[in-house]
Design a protein around this motif. Structure first.
Motif, mmCIF file in Angstrom:
data_model
loop_
_atom_site.group_PDB
_atom_site.id
_atom_site.type_symbol
_atom_site.label_atom_id
_atom_site.label_comp_id
_atom_site.label_asym_id
_atom_site.label_seq_id
_atom_site.Cartn_x
_atom_site.Cartn_y
_atom_site.Cartn_z
ATOM 1 N N PHE A 48 6.529 -4.268 -17.311
ATOM 2 C CA PHE A 48 6.175 -5.017 -18.514
ATOM 3 C C PHE A 48 5.333 -4.155 -19.452
ATOM 4 N N ARG A 49 4.320 -3.502 -18.893
ATOM 5 C CA ARG A 49 3.431 -2.689 -19.726
ATOM 6 C C ARG A 49 4.179 -1.540 -20.379
ATOM 7 N N ILE A 50 5.095 -0.934 -19.648
ATOM 8 C CA ILE A 50 5.887 0.162 -20.219
ATOM 9 C C ILE A 50 6.743 -0.361 -21.370
ATOM 10 N N VAL A 63 14.485 -22.520 -5.925
ATOM 11 C CA VAL A 63 15.704 -21.861 -5.450
ATOM 12 C C VAL A 63 15.472 -21.389 -4.019
ATOM 13 N N GLU A 64 16.567 -21.205 -3.331
ATOM 14 C CA GLU A 64 16.495 -20.675 -1.969
ATOM 15 C C GLU A 64 16.255 -19.176 -2.044
ATOM 16 N N ASN A 65 15.562 -18.633 -1.071
ATOM 17 C CA ASN A 65 15.358 -17.193 -0.999
ATOM 18 C C ASN A 65 16.702 -16.542 -0.686
ATOM 19 N N SER A 66 17.095 -15.592 -1.509
ATOM 20 C CA SER A 66 18.403 -14.951 -1.349
ATOM 21 C C SER A 66 18.436 -13.945 -0.210
ATOM 22 N N GLY A 67 17.303 -13.716 0.427
ATOM 23 C CA GLY A 67 17.251 -12.742 1.500
ATOM 24 C C GLY A 67 16.978 -11.336 1.005
ATOM 25 N N GLN A 68 17.052 -11.131 -0.315
ATOM 26 C CA GLN A 68 16.759 -9.816 -0.879
ATOM 27 C C GLN A 68 15.254 -9.711 -1.112
ATOM 28 N N PRO A 69 14.682 -8.543 -0.876
ATOM 29 C CA PRO A 69 13.237 -8.402 -1.082
ATOM 30 C C PRO A 69 12.878 -8.613 -2.545
ATOM 31 N N GLU A 70 11.806 -9.358 -2.766
ATOM 32 C CA GLU A 70 11.357 -9.593 -4.130
ATOM 33 C C GLU A 70 10.631 -8.358 -4.643
ATOM 34 N N GLU A 71 10.747 -8.143 -5.947
ATOM 35 C CA GLU A 71 10.075 -7.011 -6.563
ATOM 36 C C GLU A 71 8.563 -7.219 -6.465
ATOM 37 N N ASN A 72 7.861 -6.199 -6.134
ATOM 38 C CA ASN A 72 6.414 -6.224 -6.026
ATOM 39 C C ASN A 72 5.814 -6.620 -7.379
ATOM 40 N N ILE A 73 4.776 -7.471 -7.346
ATOM 41 C CA ILE A 73 4.124 -7.917 -8.587
ATOM 42 C C ILE A 73 3.599 -6.721 -9.373
ATOM 43 N N ALA A 74 3.019 -5.756 -8.693
ATOM 44 C CA ALA A 74 2.497 -4.570 -9.385
ATOM 45 C C ALA A 74 3.622 -3.835 -10.107
ATOM 46 N N LEU A 105 6.561 -16.361 -23.159
ATOM 47 C CA LEU A 105 7.189 -15.994 -21.890
ATOM 48 C C LEU A 105 7.203 -14.491 -21.639
ATOM 49 N N ILE A 106 6.876 -13.696 -22.636
ATOM 50 C CA ILE A 106 6.950 -12.240 -22.508
ATOM 51 C C ILE A 106 6.163 -11.718 -21.310
ATOM 52 N N PRO A 107 4.964 -12.237 -21.016
ATOM 53 C CA PRO A 107 4.259 -11.711 -19.837
ATOM 54 C C PRO A 107 4.961 -12.028 -18.519
ATOM 55 N N LEU A 108 5.867 -12.983 -18.525
ATOM 56 C CA LEU A 108 6.503 -13.413 -17.292
ATOM 57 C C LEU A 108 7.907 -12.878 -17.087
ATOM 58 N N MET A 109 8.605 -12.643 -18.176
ATOM 59 C CA MET A 109 10.007 -12.252 -18.045
ATOM 60 C C MET A 109 10.472 -11.482 -19.273
#
Length: 114
Positions: free
Chosen positions: A52-54, A35-46, A13-17
């Motif tokens: 993760f890399r850091i 889950v329902e979208n909380s209305g908060q912007p999702e973090e960009n995949i990049a 699971l490390i690459p995902l979370m």
């Protein structure tokens, strides 16, 4: 509500979370449900990939590879370069591709029951 529950090694699971250190090297139960979208912007995949890399480069990775090498685990990449901090960008990309292939293989095996 439909949910999927699966038991697996925490390291996959490390690459995902982010996995708490106390859960590493253990089997964990993973539950996936919509889950329902909380209305908060999702973090960009990049941004997620960069975080993760850091986190899993440098000393954390070196210590993990050093520990597993001492336990007799043989890696498909040059573990000594990781431990010495002598990896080139090409070495890191090779290790990254190996990880992606291993993850895909794990998913195929666990989803087909092999």
């Amino acid at each position: 509500m439909e949910a999927v529950v699966q038991v697996m090694e925490a390291e996959v699971l490390i690459p995902l979370m982010e996995i708490p250190p106390a859960m590493l090297h253990k089997r964990v139960e993973v539950t996936v449900r919509p889950v329902e979208n909380s209305g908060q912007p999702e973090e960009n995949i990049a941004e997620k990939i960069a975080k993760f890399r850091i986190k899993y480069q440098g000393e954390t990775l070196r210590e993990y590879v050093k520990q597993k090498s001492a336990e007799g685990i043989v890696f498909d990449f040059d573990a000594q370069k990781v431990i010495d901090g002598a990896e080139t960008d090409e070495d890191r990309q090779y290790r990254y591709r190996l990880g992606k292939q291993a993850w895909a293989q794990h998913i195929r095996e666990t989803s087909t029951g092999e």
